[in-house]
Motif scaffolding. Structure first.
Motif, PDB file in Angstrom:
ATOM      1  N   MET A 108       0.825  -1.203   0.000  1.00  6.70           N
ATOM      2  CA  MET A 108       0.000   0.000   0.000  1.00  6.70           C
ATOM      3  C   MET A 108       0.865   1.261   0.000  1.00  6.70           C
ATOM      4  O   MET A 108       0.587   2.226  -0.720  1.00  6.70           O
ATOM      5  CB  MET A 108      -0.927   0.001   1.221  1.00  6.70           C
ATOM      6  CG  MET A 108      -2.059  -1.002   1.148  1.00  6.70           C
ATOM      7  SD  MET A 108      -3.004  -1.001   2.697  1.00  6.70           S
ATOM      8  CE  MET A 108      -4.594  -1.596   2.117  1.00  6.70           C
ATOM      9  N   LEU A 109       1.917   1.249   0.802  1.00  4.25           N
ATOM     10  CA  LEU A 109       2.813   2.406   0.859  1.00  4.25           C
ATOM     11  C   LEU A 109       3.527   2.589  -0.474  1.00  4.25           C
ATOM     12  O   LEU A 109       3.773   3.719  -0.907  1.00  4.25           O
ATOM     13  CB  LEU A 109       3.823   2.234   1.995  1.00  4.25           C
ATOM     14  CG  LEU A 109       3.236   2.161   3.415  1.00  4.25           C
ATOM     15  CD1 LEU A 109       4.349   1.983   4.445  1.00  4.25           C
ATOM     16  CD2 LEU A 109       2.401   3.393   3.722  1.00  4.25           C
ATOM     17  N   ASP A 111       2.235   1.782  -3.376  1.00  5.70           N
ATOM     18  CA  ASP A 111       1.226   2.298  -4.291  1.00  5.70           C
ATOM     19  C   ASP A 111       1.028   3.799  -4.098  1.00  5.70           C
ATOM     20  O   ASP A 111       0.677   4.506  -5.043  1.00  5.70           O
ATOM     21  CB  ASP A 111      -0.095   1.558  -4.063  1.00  5.70           C
ATOM     22  CG  ASP A 111      -1.141   1.879  -5.106  1.00  5.70           C
ATOM     23  OD1 ASP A 111      -0.882   1.624  -6.300  1.00  5.70           O
ATOM     24  OD2 ASP A 111      -2.214   2.394  -4.731  1.00  5.70           O
ATOM     25  N   ASP A 112       1.272   4.276  -2.887  1.00  8.83           N
ATOM     26  CA  ASP A 112       1.174   5.710  -2.595  1.00  8.83           C
ATOM     27  C   ASP A 112       2.484   6.444  -2.871  1.00  8.83           C
ATOM     28  O   ASP A 112       2.627   7.634  -2.539  1.00  8.83           O
ATOM     29  CB  ASP A 112       0.779   5.927  -1.132  1.00  8.83           C
ATOM     30  CG  ASP A 112      -0.687   5.629  -0.872  1.00  8.83           C
ATOM     31  OD1 ASP A 112      -1.446   5.503  -1.851  1.00  8.83           O
ATOM     32  OD2 ASP A 112      -1.072   5.514   0.303  1.00  8.83           O
ATOM     33  N   ASN A 113       3.458   5.712  -3.439  1.00  2.94           N
ATOM     34  CA  ASN A 113       4.780   6.280  -3.764  1.00  2.94           C
ATOM     35  C   ASN A 113       5.527   6.791  -2.538  1.00  2.94           C
ATOM     36  O   ASN A 113       6.376   7.682  -2.644  1.00  2.94           O
ATOM     37  CB  ASN A 113       4.644   7.410  -4.793  1.00  2.94           C
ATOM     38  CG  ASN A 113       4.112   6.921  -6.125  1.00  2.94           C
ATOM     39  OD1 ASN A 113       4.568   5.907  -6.650  1.00  2.94           O
ATOM     40  ND2 ASN A 113       3.123   7.627  -6.665  1.00  2.94           N
ATOM     41  N   LEU A 114       5.229   6.198  -1.399  1.00  2.00           N
ATOM     42  CA  LEU A 114       5.972   6.541  -0.190  1.00  2.00           C
ATOM     43  C   LEU A 114       7.247   5.719  -0.083  1.00  2.00           C
ATOM     44  O   LEU A 114       8.164   6.082   0.672  1.00  2.00           O
ATOM     45  CB  LEU A 114       5.095   6.319   1.045  1.00  2.00           C
ATOM     46  CG  LEU A 114       3.871   7.236   1.151  1.00  2.00           C
ATOM     47  CD1 LEU A 114       3.030   6.864   2.368  1.00  2.00           C
ATOM     48  CD2 LEU A 114       4.306   8.701   1.242  1.00  2.00           C
ATOM     49  N   ALA A 219      -0.322   3.022  10.942  1.00  2.00           N
ATOM     50  CA  ALA A 219      -0.769   2.903   9.545  1.00  2.00           C
ATOM     51  C   ALA A 219      -1.497   1.590   9.308  1.00  2.00           C
ATOM     52  O   ALA A 219      -2.461   1.539   8.527  1.00  2.00           O
ATOM     53  CB  ALA A 219       0.433   3.023   8.609  1.00  2.00           C
ATOM     54  N   ARG A 223      -5.098   1.843   7.706  1.00  2.00           N
ATOM     55  CA  ARG A 223      -5.223   1.434   6.313  1.00  2.00           C
ATOM     56  C   ARG A 223      -5.839   0.047   6.141  1.00  2.00           C
ATOM     57  O   ARG A 223      -6.340  -0.270   5.059  1.00  2.00           O
ATOM     58  CB  ARG A 223      -3.848   1.465   5.637  1.00  2.00           C
ATOM     59  CG  ARG A 223      -3.292   2.862   5.430  1.00  2.00           C
ATOM     60  CD  ARG A 223      -1.838   2.813   4.992  1.00  2.00           C
ATOM     61  NE  ARG A 223      -1.315   4.132   4.729  1.00  2.00           N
ATOM     62  CZ  ARG A 223      -1.132   4.661   3.512  1.00  2.00           C
ATOM     63  NH1 ARG A 223      -1.457   3.942   2.441  1.00  2.00           N
ATOM     64  NH2 ARG A 223      -0.636   5.867   3.352  1.00  2.00           N
ATOM     65  N   ASN A 297      -6.463  -2.133  -4.804  1.00  2.00           N
ATOM     66  CA  ASN A 297      -6.510  -2.074  -6.262  1.00  2.00           C
ATOM     67  C   ASN A 297      -5.603  -3.138  -6.875  1.00  2.00           C
ATOM     68  O   ASN A 297      -4.878  -3.848  -6.171  1.00  2.00           O
ATOM     69  CB  ASN A 297      -6.149  -0.669  -6.765  1.00  2.00           C
ATOM     70  CG  ASN A 297      -4.740  -0.247  -6.372  1.00  2.00           C
ATOM     71  OD1 ASN A 297      -3.796  -1.050  -6.399  1.00  2.00           O
ATOM     72  ND2 ASN A 297      -4.581   1.026  -6.017  1.00  2.00           N
ATOM     73  N   ILE A 300      -1.745  -2.909  -6.092  1.00  2.00           N
ATOM     74  CA  ILE A 300      -1.402  -3.394  -4.752  1.00  2.00           C
ATOM     75  C   ILE A 300      -1.484  -4.914  -4.721  1.00  2.00           C
ATOM     76  O   ILE A 300      -0.581  -5.575  -4.194  1.00  2.00           O
ATOM     77  CB  ILE A 300      -2.348  -2.776  -3.697  1.00  2.00           C
ATOM     78  CG1 ILE A 300      -2.130  -1.263  -3.591  1.00  2.00           C
ATOM     79  CG2 ILE A 300      -2.142  -3.448  -2.338  1.00  2.00           C
ATOM     80  CD1 ILE A 300      -3.143  -0.557  -2.718  1.00  2.00           C
TER      81      ILE A 300
END
Length: 383
Positions: A108-109, A111-114, A219, A223, A297, A300
């Motif tokens: 997930m991180l 996918d968020d570009n973190l 998180a 999340r 999604n 992910i």
């Protein structure tokens, strides 16, 4: 329980097969025992679990759920001393069965570009740590999570047991246990092979802490746990104010003494063995990540499920096994901790959840009994 010294002595005399890893490292990825059974078995699940409890296996909770049927039952006791009955809502540490939650959070991180799963770990970790891990400059976060990093498994170090049983009222986290993996030889160069290692999850936890600027349990709750409504689940140690869990029991080779292990685990907080949960929450999680229409999604899901072949012609993703069972696909991960054994399986094509808890870890009886129970349920539901 006996003194810390005696408890440790017993642990050191127990074979690796008993999981000297207190977070299920040796069999956290253990396959459910599946065979191509053709005989149709009609099974009374309540009768089966009632007959399974014993002096060694105090209690069981079993959930078997599909679109056509639902069984949720318990048997035995959650505490030997008080003889309190095991209840279907009781929670316990799920050991390595919680690893998929850590893997999913990392996806997930990403996918968020973190973060980038394919960046090497020197992107985030300090030189003090990196200089004590062979091949650290070539090791990626993805490899930590899919067990292809080659890194030493910290739970196999005798010092781990010292820390596990010492000062049980103190919360101990990933950084406290990492010391037992430092300056240890690598099993292979990153990407050359695969070998289950809990250390990868300690490092992944520390990396996510760095990226997030807070402990990753926050998180995980925001999340995953809250969106899915996993109200009975919490991060062991870090979120201990969120609930309590049942007693766990372990016997050693001599079978003379039964040890209650709860007090040694309730303040242990490792990303390799992250959560306390219920059977319903664990089943909900596995079903949710496997379903085509879910809260994650495709990007992910592709990272999470992965494409790495495992030993049984399936794949191992970021903390999750995906294996064929005939024409069906099983998503699963087991967990074995001192005093606790979990199996969590979702068979996608049937919409079938099979989740079982036992508050014991005595080898070989607890593992064999769990294997037998799961095999019977699968045979009953699929054939």
């Amino acid at each position: 329980m006996t003194s810390n010294y005696n408890f440790k002595s017993k642990l050191l005399c127990t074979s690796i097969a008993l999981l000297l890893t207190a977070c299920g490292g040796s069999s956290g990825d253990k396959k459910p025992q599946i065979s191509e059974v053709q005989e149709v078995i009609t099974m009374d699940y309540q009768q089966i679990i009632d007959e399974t409890v014993s002096d060694t296996i105090p209690g069981i909770i079993l959930l078997v759920e599909s679109p056509e049927k639902r069984f949720l039952g318990s048997a035995g006791v959650e505490n030997i001393a008080t003889q309190n009955p095991m209840q279907i809502y009781h929670t316990m540490p799920t050991a390595s069965a919680g690893k998929p939650m850590i893997g999913l959070l990392a996806a997930m991180l990403a996918d968020d570009n973190l973060l980038d799963l394919d960046d090497t770990i020197d992107t985030w970790l300090s030189d003090d740590i990196l200089n004590q891990i062979p091949n650290s400059a070539a090791m990626t976060l993805r490899q930590l999570l899919n067990h292809t990093s080659g890194i030493y498994n910290y739970t196999e170090n005798e010092g781990y047991l010292d820390l596990l049983i010492s000062d049980p009222d103190k919360v101990k986290t990933d950084i406290d246990f990492l010391v037992f993996a430092l300056n240890q030889p690598a099993h292979f160069k990153p990407g050359d092979s695969s070998k289950y290692s809990n250390t990868g999850y300690l490092l992944a936890g520390l990396i996510m802490d760095q990226v997030l600027g807070m402990h990753h349990s926050i998180a995980l709750r925001e999340r995953i746990l809250v969106p899915l409504g996993m109200d009975a689940t919490y991060y062991i140690g870090i979120e201990k104010d969120q609930g309590d869990f049942i007693s766990g029991y372990h016997q050693f080779d001599d079978h003379d003494t039964t040890y209650e292990t709860k007090s040694y685990l309730e303040n242990i907080s490792e990303a390799s063995s992250p959560v306390v949960s219920s059977v319903e929450d664990m089943a909900l999680f596995m079903k949710s990540v496997a379903a085509e229409q879910s809260f994650i999604n495709d990007s992910i899901r592709n990272d999470f499920v992965g494409t790495l072949p495992n030993h049984s012609n399936g794949v191992y993703g970021l903390g999750i096994n995906v294996d064929p069972i005939g024409d069906n696909t099983a998503y699963y991960h087991a967990g074995l901790d001192y005093g606790y054994h979990t199996q969590n399986i979702y068979i996608k094509e049937k919409g079938l959840s099979i989740t079982a808890f036992m508050n014991c870890s005595t080898a070989p009886v607890c593992e064999r009994t769990m294997d037998s129970l799961i095999k019977k349920v699968i045979a009953n539901e699929l054939y």
